[in-house]
Structures are given as structure tokens and as C-alpha cells.
Design an enzyme around this catalytic site. Structure first.
Site, mmCIF file in Angstrom:
data_model
loop_
_atom_site.group_PDB
_atom_site.id
_atom_site.type_symbol
_atom_site.label_atom_id
_atom_site.label_comp_id
_atom_site.label_asym_id
_atom_site.label_seq_id
_atom_site.Cartn_x
_atom_site.Cartn_y
_atom_site.Cartn_z
ATOM 1 N N CYS A 47 -8.706 3.671 -0.993
ATOM 2 C CA CYS A 47 -7.737 3.812 -0.110
ATOM 3 C C CYS A 47 -8.377 4.355 1.153
ATOM 4 O O CYS A 47 -9.368 4.839 1.391
ATOM 5 C CB CYS A 47 -6.748 5.281 -0.501
ATOM 6 N N SER A 49 -7.541 6.870 2.907
ATOM 7 C CA SER A 49 -7.813 8.233 3.095
ATOM 8 C C SER A 49 -9.391 8.388 2.517
ATOM 9 O O SER A 49 -10.019 9.307 3.214
ATOM 10 C CB SER A 49 -7.108 8.828 2.208
ATOM 11 N N HIS A 52 -11.396 7.777 5.285
ATOM 12 C CA HIS A 52 -11.363 8.731 6.711
ATOM 13 C C HIS A 52 -12.295 10.068 6.242
ATOM 14 O O HIS A 52 -12.646 10.402 7.239
ATOM 15 C CB HIS A 52 -9.822 9.335 6.359
ATOM 16 N N HIS A 69 -9.153 8.662 -5.487
ATOM 17 C CA HIS A 69 -7.962 9.504 -5.892
ATOM 18 C C HIS A 69 -6.860 8.717 -6.410
ATOM 19 O O HIS A 69 -5.514 9.141 -6.324
ATOM 20 C CB HIS A 69 -7.484 10.370 -4.732
ATOM 21 N N CYS A 176 -1.667 6.601 -5.823
ATOM 22 C CA CYS A 176 -1.466 6.743 -4.352
ATOM 23 C C CYS A 176 -0.945 5.639 -3.506
ATOM 24 O O CYS A 176 0.136 5.729 -3.395
ATOM 25 C CB CYS A 176 -2.903 6.952 -3.722
HETATM 26 P P1 PAD Z 1 -5.400 0.369 5.804
HETATM 27 O O1 PAD Z 1 -6.376 0.386 6.838
HETATM 28 O O2 PAD Z 1 -5.443 -0.573 4.450
HETATM 29 O O3 PAD Z 1 -3.927 -0.430 6.591
HETATM 30 C C1 PAD Z 1 -3.717 0.049 7.837
HETATM 31 C C2 PAD Z 1 -3.358 -1.207 8.859
HETATM 32 O O4 PAD Z 1 -3.081 -0.865 10.167
HETATM 33 C C3 PAD Z 1 -4.237 -2.434 8.857
HETATM 34 O O5 PAD Z 1 -3.872 -3.565 8.267
HETATM 35 C C4 PAD Z 1 -4.652 -2.323 10.494
HETATM 36 O O6 PAD Z 1 -5.109 -3.589 10.776
HETATM 37 C C5 PAD Z 1 -3.516 -1.778 10.669
HETATM 38 N N1 PAD Z 1 -3.688 -1.345 12.057
HETATM 39 C C6 PAD Z 1 -4.762 -0.502 12.726
HETATM 40 N N2 PAD Z 1 -4.487 -0.315 14.217
HETATM 41 C C7 PAD Z 1 -3.345 -0.624 14.299
HETATM 42 C C8 PAD Z 1 -2.486 -0.808 15.685
HETATM 43 N N3 PAD Z 1 -3.187 -0.222 16.681
HETATM 44 N N4 PAD Z 1 -1.167 -1.380 15.592
HETATM 45 C C9 PAD Z 1 -0.989 -1.783 14.593
HETATM 46 N N5 PAD Z 1 -1.682 -2.056 13.270
HETATM 47 C C10 PAD Z 1 -2.817 -1.615 13.238
HETATM 48 O O7 PAD Z 1 -5.048 1.745 5.348
HETATM 49 P P2 PAD Z 1 -4.002 2.168 4.173
HETATM 50 O O8 PAD Z 1 -2.837 1.230 4.048
HETATM 51 O O9 PAD Z 1 -4.750 2.444 2.758
HETATM 52 O O10 PAD Z 1 -3.650 3.710 4.519
HETATM 53 C C11 PAD Z 1 -2.755 3.688 5.819
HETATM 54 C C12 PAD Z 1 -2.711 5.353 6.294
HETATM 55 O O11 PAD Z 1 -1.903 5.971 5.298
HETATM 56 C C13 PAD Z 1 -4.072 5.795 6.455
HETATM 57 O O12 PAD Z 1 -3.993 6.740 7.662
HETATM 58 C C14 PAD Z 1 -4.089 6.574 5.229
HETATM 59 O O13 PAD Z 1 -5.043 7.764 5.450
HETATM 60 C C15 PAD Z 1 -2.732 6.966 5.009
HETATM 61 C C16 PAD Z 1 -2.256 7.628 3.812
HETATM 62 N N6 PAD Z 1 -1.242 8.642 3.557
HETATM 63 C C17 PAD Z 1 -0.959 9.011 2.340
HETATM 64 C C18 PAD Z 1 0.233 10.047 2.261
HETATM 65 O O14 PAD Z 1 0.416 10.667 1.226
HETATM 66 N N7 PAD Z 1 0.892 10.137 3.657
HETATM 67 C C19 PAD Z 1 -1.388 8.676 1.381
HETATM 68 C C20 PAD Z 1 -2.492 7.715 1.322
HETATM 69 C C21 PAD Z 1 -2.729 7.201 2.548
HETATM 70 ZN ZN ZN Z 2 -4.534 7.296 -0.869
#
Ligand code: PAD
Ligand code: ZN
Ligand code: ZN
Length: 377
Positions: A47, A49, A52, A69, A176
């Protein structure tokens, strides 16, 4: 070989410090103490995260650490006092636990059990130690789970028993990514039939939000991403249109307003983790009733400031962790819903790799080539 009660030596990916590749090491995994469960991990997703932490965006995590996770596995052994799980049970570890007793667990709308390790990042079990040792050094946990290892130990409040027939290489995403995005749409926003939605970021989380929007009955789902390679999959999963900010001179809120006859969207989901796209998502929402749900995790020090007129005029700014699901109650139900074909998350898995190729999996994520890579042992 009977392993119960003994230290298990196995393979794990240790993050010794930020900014470095993970190192595949032999680790020692101590047996579970009271109210703990040792799990043989069968499949684990990567993921953003996790990345990050490695990139330094989540800077409070203690190194060395075993990340990961989002996984599924089977119970190897249980500690004293564990009554609802037994060896052989198929399970999903829970990065947001559910103790069932704290004020959050008792609240009908609160899924953030006080025993979560999201903000504090202690990286330790309840007794202040961990069950992982490598090269004579204690290795920290990550988010109550640590799944980049063949065996992990988690508190019983951080593990859900699931259907034995569920395919681990897919439903690990319920740990997740899938649940987070899907729940943002169906729980946090409660997307209604006929609504218009915008999903910012079409990675594993955004595409899961998109699946939730579709299940909720949205008639228009607009996907936004700077990587156009994500558009085909988004359309396959239900996006009606996809746009890239780079194709427009105007800012995305203006583009979305123009696409919706000046109305804006009913629901906007920020699934990237940048404060500027969080603002853009809020500004894209319909006056009077639009809701912006923040799911992306931004760098620790980042702040948002905006004109309060945006919310005084009836827009809502909210967010959720793990899609608002009460984990131990809801994860088994989400797995059952998957088995009953209420949604299909298989399309989120773009790569399945042997565990040893974990760094390759991270590279696929960083270069935008994967949605979810699943590591198998
Ligand atoms: P990912 O990197 O697979 O997806 C992010 C997408 O955003 C990619 O397709 C990028 O191309 C696109 N992107 C980047 N910058 C831009 C921009 N400026 N404009 C438009 N698109 C853009 O990540 P993911 O889907 O695994 O995770 C996304 C976020 O969610 C990340 O910050 C992660 O830490 C967070 C998350 N939150 C929780 C929660 O419980 N709130 C859980 C898991 C992940
Ligand atoms: Zn996650
Ligand atoms: Zn609790």
C-alpha cells in the site's frame, strides 16, 4: 513440525532506515503472549502508506521496522486467553483494531478504537516489547500488523476470522486498500443513486472508492489522475469519464464545474495525499450539499487553509480511516460480500510476485505501473 510455543525463524523484509531498500533477513518471531495470535502470512499487498514510511512522509515510525498491513493468512498458534481464534483459522490482520470496550468501539459511528497505533506509532505490543528479533536487535511493529514477514504476532483485537474458502491472494486487499476506498464511498459519504462523484487519484484506494460509488448507484463517476495509464482500469471498474489535470489550462475544480453545468459534484474523494488536491476536491463539490472525503495521507507537517465560505455554504469536508469500518465486525462481512459477488476487487491486483521481489513491488508502485502488487510466500 510442531511450532506452537517455540520461536520461529523465518524470512522477513526489514526496513532498517528510511530511503533504503528493504532487506530480506532471517528474523526470530517469538510465540504469542496472552491475548496474542501468531499468524502465518500467506499473501500481502503493498500500500502507498508503507511507501510513505520509507519515503519519510510518515516520519514518526520507529526503525528498524517490519512494514506491511494489508494481508491474509492462517493462525499458527494462539496465546493464553484467546477464545475466538484457533490454529488453522483463515484470518485478516487489522491495522485498526476493535477492542469492543473503549469509548470509540462503543460509539456506533466511530471505528477508531483507542488501541490503534496510527498517530503515535509506538510500534510495540501492549506489553511494550515486540515479538521480532533480527541480528540480536528488537524490530518494531507497524500499525498492529507487520505483514512483510512469513510469521507475525498481533493482538487478538487486531485479527478477524474470515471464510475458509476465501482466496487469500485477492481478499488480502480487504485488510486495507479495498475496504478503505470502498468504505469511504459507502460508509463515510453514503453515495446515493443518481449522484455524481469525482475520484482524485486512481490507485488502489481511489479505484476502490470508485467501486463503492458504483455500488452506491452513482450515475456519473469522474476519475482524475496525472497518469493516464490508470484510465483504462478505472473505466473497466465503472468510471464514466477520466481526466488528467495536465490536459487543461484551467484548474480541476473549474473543469469539473464546467462538466457538471456549473453545479459541481455531489461527492469528491481525495485518494492521493496532497493538500492541494484535497482543496481541489472540496472546491469541486456542489454548493449546499456536496461532500468531500479525504482518504489520502499527507506529509505530517502539511496544513490546509481555506475560505470558510466553502463550508458555510453547505459543503462538508470529512475523511475516514479504513473506510469507517469497525474492523473486527465488518471484515468478515466484507469477505462474505466478496464471496457473494456483491463487488469484485480482483481487477485491483495487477501483479503477483514472490515475497523476495518486494523491492520490485515498491518500484512498480513508485513508477505508477501497478495498482496493487500482491506478495506471496
Ligand atoms: P497510489 O500511489 O497507488 O495511488 C495514488 C494515485 O494518485 C496514483 O495513480 C497517482 O498517479 C495519482 N496522483 C498523484 N499525484 C496526483 C495529482 N497531483 N493529481 C491527480 N492524481 C495524482 O496510492 P494508494 O491508492 O495506495 O493510496 C492513496 C492514498 O491513500 C495514500 O496517501 C495512502 O497513504 C492513503 C491511504 N489512506 C488510508 C486511510 O485509511 N485513510 C488507508 C490506506 C491508504
Ligand atoms: Zn494501507
Ligand atoms: Zn476499542
Amino acid at each position: 513440525m510442531e511450532t506452537s510455543g517455540k520461536v520461529i525463524k523465518c524470512k522477513a523484509a526489514v526496513a532498517w532506515e528510511a530511503g533504503k531498500p528493504l532487506s530480506i533477513e532471517e528474523v526470530e518471531v517469538a510465540p504469542p503472549k496472552a491475548h496474542e495470535v501468531r499468524i502465518k502470512v500467506l499473501a500481502t499487498g503493498i500500500c502507498r502508506s508503507d511507501d510513505h514510511v520509507l519515503s519519510g512522509c510518515i516520519s514518526t515510525v520507529h526503525f528498524p521496522v517490519i512494514l506491511g498491513h494489508e494481508a491474509a493468512g492462517v493462525v499458527e498458534s494462539v496465546g493464553e486467553g484467546v477464545t475466538d481464534l484457533k490454529p488453522g483459522d483463515k484470518v485478516i490482520p487489522l491495522f485498526v483494531p476493535q477492542c469492543g470496550e473503549c469509548t470509540s468501539c462503543q460509539h456506533p459511528r466511530n471505528n477508531l478504537c483507542v488501541k490503534n497505533d496510527l498517530g503515535k506509532h509506538r510500534g510495540l505490543m501492549a506489553d511494550g516489547t515486540t515479538r521480532f528479533t533480527c541480528r540480536g536487535q528488537q524490530i518494531h511493529n507497524f500499525l498492529n500488523t507487520s505483514t512483510f514477514t512469513e510469521y507475525t504476532v498481533v493482538e487478538e483485537i487486531a485479527v478477524a476470522k474470515i471464510d475458509d474458502a476465501a482466496p487469500v491472494h485477492k481478499i488480502c486487499l480487504i485488510g486495507c486498500g479495498f475496504s478503505t476506498g470502498y468504505g469511504a464511498a459507502v460508509n463515510t459519504a453514503k453515495v446515493e443513486p443518481g449522484s455524481t462523484c469525482a475520484v482524485f487519484g486512481l490507485g488502489g484506494i481511489g479505484l476502490s472508492a470508485l467501486i463503492g460509488c458504483k455500488v452506491g448507484g452513482a450515475t456519473r463517476i469522474i476519475g482524475i489522475d496525472i497518469n493516464k495509464d490508470k484510465f483504462a482500469k478505472a473505466k473497466e471498474l465503472g468510471a464514466t469519464e477520466c481526466i488528467s489535470p495536465q490536459d487543461y489550462k484551467k484548474a480541476i475544480p473549474e473543469v469539473l464545474l464546467a462538466m457538471t453545468d456549473g453545479i459541481g459534484v455531489d461527492y469528491a474523494f481525495e485518494c492521493i495525499g496532497h493538500v492541494d488536491t484535497m482543496m481541489a476536491a472540496l472546491q469541486s463539490c456542489r454548493v449546499g450539499c456536496g461532500t468531500c472525503v479525504v482518504v489520502g495521507v499527507s506529509p505530517a507537517a502539511d496544513q490546509i487553509s481555506f475560505n470558510p465560505k466553502l463550508i458555510v455554504t453547505g459543503r462538508t469536508l470529512t475523511g475516514s480511516v479504513f473506510g469507517g469500518w469497525k474492523s473486527k465486525d465488518c471484515v468478515p462481512r466484507l469477505v462474505s460480500d466478496y464471496m457473494a459477488k456483491k463487488f469484485n476487487l480482483d481487477g485491483l491486483v495487477t501483479h503477483t510476485l514472490p515475497f523476495d521481489k518486494i523491492n520490485e513491488g515498491f518500484e512498480l508502485l513508485r513508477t505508477g505501473k501497478s495498482i496493487r502488487s500482491i506478495l506471496v510466500f
